[in-house]
Design an enzyme around this catalytic site. Sequence first.
Site, short mmCIF file in Angstrom:
data_model
loop_
_atom_site.label_atom_id
_atom_site.label_comp_id
_atom_site.label_asym_id
_atom_site.label_seq_id
_atom_site.Cartn_x
_atom_site.Cartn_y
_atom_site.Cartn_z
N TYR A 181 14.23 30.94 8.27
CA TYR A 181 12.96 31.64 8.48
C TYR A 181 12.76 31.95 9.95
O TYR A 181 12.94 31.08 10.81
CB TYR A 181 11.79 30.76 8.00
CG TYR A 181 11.59 30.79 6.50
CD1 TYR A 181 11.29 31.97 5.84
CD2 TYR A 181 11.68 29.61 5.77
CE1 TYR A 181 11.09 32.00 4.46
CE2 TYR A 181 11.47 29.62 4.39
CZ TYR A 181 11.18 30.82 3.74
OH TYR A 181 10.99 30.83 2.40
N LYS A 227 0.85 -1.20 0.00
CA LYS A 227 0.00 0.00 0.00
C LYS A 227 0.89 1.25 0.00
O LYS A 227 2.09 1.16 0.27
CB LYS A 227 -0.91 -0.02 1.23
CG LYS A 227 -0.18 -0.03 2.57
CD LYS A 227 -1.09 -0.44 3.71
CE LYS A 227 -0.33 -0.44 5.04
NZ LYS A 227 -1.10 -1.03 6.13
N ARG A 279 -11.22 -0.57 14.45
CA ARG A 279 -11.01 0.26 13.27
C ARG A 279 -11.79 -0.34 12.10
O ARG A 279 -12.77 0.20 11.65
CB ARG A 279 -9.49 0.30 13.00
CG ARG A 279 -9.04 1.30 12.01
CD ARG A 279 -7.53 1.35 11.89
NE ARG A 279 -6.96 0.14 11.33
CZ ARG A 279 -5.71 0.03 10.88
NH1 ARG A 279 -4.90 1.07 10.96
NH2 ARG A 279 -5.26 -1.08 10.38
N MET A 333 10.90 24.83 2.28
CA MET A 333 10.21 24.00 1.29
C MET A 333 11.19 23.21 0.42
O MET A 333 11.02 22.02 0.18
CB MET A 333 9.34 24.90 0.39
CG MET A 333 8.50 24.11 -0.59
SD MET A 333 7.59 25.18 -1.72
CE MET A 333 6.48 26.03 -0.62
C1 LIG Z 1 -0.31 -1.94 6.90
C2 LIG Z 1 -0.82 -3.27 7.29
C3 LIG Z 1 0.06 -4.35 7.42
C4 LIG Z 1 1.57 -4.20 7.36
O1 LIG Z 1 2.04 -3.67 8.59
P1 LIG Z 1 3.60 -3.44 8.84
O2 LIG Z 1 3.68 -3.01 10.25
O3 LIG Z 1 4.03 -2.37 7.88
O4 LIG Z 1 4.28 -4.73 8.56
C5 LIG Z 1 -0.48 -5.61 7.63
N1 LIG Z 1 -1.83 -5.77 7.76
C6 LIG Z 1 -2.69 -4.73 7.68
C7 LIG Z 1 -4.15 -4.98 7.85
C8 LIG Z 1 -2.22 -3.45 7.44
O5 LIG Z 1 -3.07 -2.42 7.39
#
Ligand SMILES: *Cc1c(COP(=O)(O)O)cnc(C)c1O
Length: 375
Positions: A263, A42, A140, A316
Amino acid sequence: MSVESPESGAYGATLTIDLDALVSNWRLLGKRAGTEAGAVVKADAYGIGIEPAVTALSRAGCRNFFVAHLSEGIRARKVAPGATVYILNGLLPGSGGIYAEHELSPVLGSHEELLEWASFRQTGAKVRPAALHVDTAMNRLGLWPGEGLNLAREKSGTLAAADIGLLMSHFASSEDEADPANARQIAAFAEIAAVFPELPASLLNSSGHFLKDCPSYQLTRPGYALYGGNPTPGRPNPMQPVIGLEATIIQTREVEDGTQVGYNGRWTAKGKRKLATICLGYADGYPRNGSWTDTITGGSALVAGVACPFVGSVSMDLIIIDVTDAPAGAAQRGASVTLIGGPLDLESVGAGAKTIGYEILTSLGRRYERRYLGG
Ligand SMILES: *Cc1c(COP(=O)(O)O)cnc(C)c1O
């Protein structure tokens, strides 16, 4: 990646991505778990690029990928035609057609999603099996554990109609092995997995691979550790580094005691200092919280191996660093300094910017020259 690749000198900073290290990390995690490792890709494969990451991991034999969004799944599908691609954020209303078109698998996390997926399948749509997500701590996404148990015990028709191919849950604090929540989640998931004996199951994220007394089940879901992040914070990192970030010095100057820099003049020189300005800033994804003021410490860069603290606010496009202690020859216009690499690992860069290594990785900018090694 751009179509035409401009000269190296056209960029202010270079991000190096070692795809062989990515593949070694994936193999190490599979070996460690003693089961099949998937890969969480992801957020553009945590910033390193979803296409190169998925291509390299597929070639090495990875058959299961996890992304957050459908749009990411479509990109993964293009470069991994045979793989199973799970969409962790699940089924948004009316999105069944996109799943069918790209042969993607939703991770279903509620009764509503299960029902919608089951009725979509009943229209005759050709789709791959989905995953069922049970929430064992996060509050969640996912069914309550009790809902999962009831579904299985009632031999619910919805469950059969949804065609589930994987059962999963997600750890809330696996990077902290002392957290008693881990054992509670392990036990809750074991109870659910036992009522779905025919389903392959998946529990381990990166840190989960290193928890004691945790079964590996049939498939793991590492993300951060694949990209070189330390899944065992506070202990030596078992993973190989995957990324390195270097930027170029544009100017150096000497300033007198009491000179205010950057800045709003938030940093004041104590004594005569030599400063260098480098080609990288918050627009490149380096957090502005890495700024170093008179009262707050921040990030640093390595100049010929010497740690040089930032000075004043991260701008930036630019960061100013104090190179007084660096070898004079190394701190010159045109020289390269390291922002991520060696002792400046993802965890220490994260700490300098008051965040975690995950956020450093996933914020990596689009403006770098990206050099892919291996794969
Ligand atoms: C992001 C995620 C992972 C991976 O987690 P890491 O800590 O990056 O290994 C695995 N399962 C779910 C459901 C996730 O959202």
